[in-house]
Write an enzyme that holds these catalytic residues in place. Structure first.
Site, mmCIF file in Angstrom:
data_model
loop_
_atom_site.group_PDB
_atom_site.id
_atom_site.type_symbol
_atom_site.label_atom_id
_atom_site.label_comp_id
_atom_site.label_asym_id
_atom_site.label_seq_id
_atom_site.Cartn_x
_atom_site.Cartn_y
_atom_site.Cartn_z
ATOM 1 N N VAL A 18 0.871 -1.169 0.000
ATOM 2 C CA VAL A 18 0.000 0.000 0.000
ATOM 3 C C VAL A 18 0.913 1.225 0.000
ATOM 4 C CG1 VAL A 18 -1.880 1.210 1.166
ATOM 5 C CG2 VAL A 18 -1.700 -1.285 1.371
ATOM 6 N N HIS A 38 -7.263 7.602 2.590
ATOM 7 C CA HIS A 38 -7.495 6.218 2.167
ATOM 8 C C HIS A 38 -6.357 5.302 2.631
ATOM 9 C CE1 HIS A 38 -9.210 3.076 -0.360
ATOM 10 N NE2 HIS A 38 -8.012 2.872 -0.885
#
Length: 140
Positions: A70, A77
């Site tokens: 990620v 987010h």
């Protein structure tokens, strides 16, 4: 002989593939037969905990290795995905008793992620696989 599942997020696949290479190589070096390694692909890190829970429930695996990447963007987010993935993975391990190791890179930039996916800072896939092997040796 121990059985391992590797769950790999397809998001940021160019980094995830390096994590998979590291994890798989570590398991093979530990004399885990390739037939005892299952690889499951999920869309992203957020989906890893559910896949881990379903796999743990089968009781087929001695340990599960969660891999993904990620990278921070311009919104919150990133924080939400990272928090939920980490919390969900821990919850699965605690609820099922099946070790689920954490090989998800959470980085500010792609460069930082690559450094942790076989670059100068090692390979988180390798580290997660070593942790999974150790947990099985401890009898968990």
């Amino acid at each position: 002989m121990c059985r391992f599942a590797i769950i790999l997020s397809r998001f940021n696949e160019h980094i995830g593939s390096k994590l998979l290479e590291g994890a798989k190589a570590t398991l093979l070096r530990a004399e885990i037969s390739e037939k005892n390694i299952d690889i499951i692909y999920v869309p992203g890190a957020f989906e890893i905990p559910l896949a881990a829970k379903k796999l743990a429930a089968t009781k087929k695996y001695d340990a599960i290795i969660a891999l993904g990447c990620v990278i921070r963007g311009g919104t919150i987010h990133f924080e939400q995905i990272c928090q939920q993935a980490a919390s969900g993975i821990q919850q699965v391990a605690l609820e099922t008793g099946v070790p689920v190791t954490f090989g998800i890179i959470m980085a500010n930039t792609a460069e930082q992620a690559l450094e942790r996916a076989g670059g100068s800072l090692g390979n988180r896939g390798d580290e997660a696989a070593r942790a999974a092997i150790e947990m099985t040796q401890l009898g968990f």
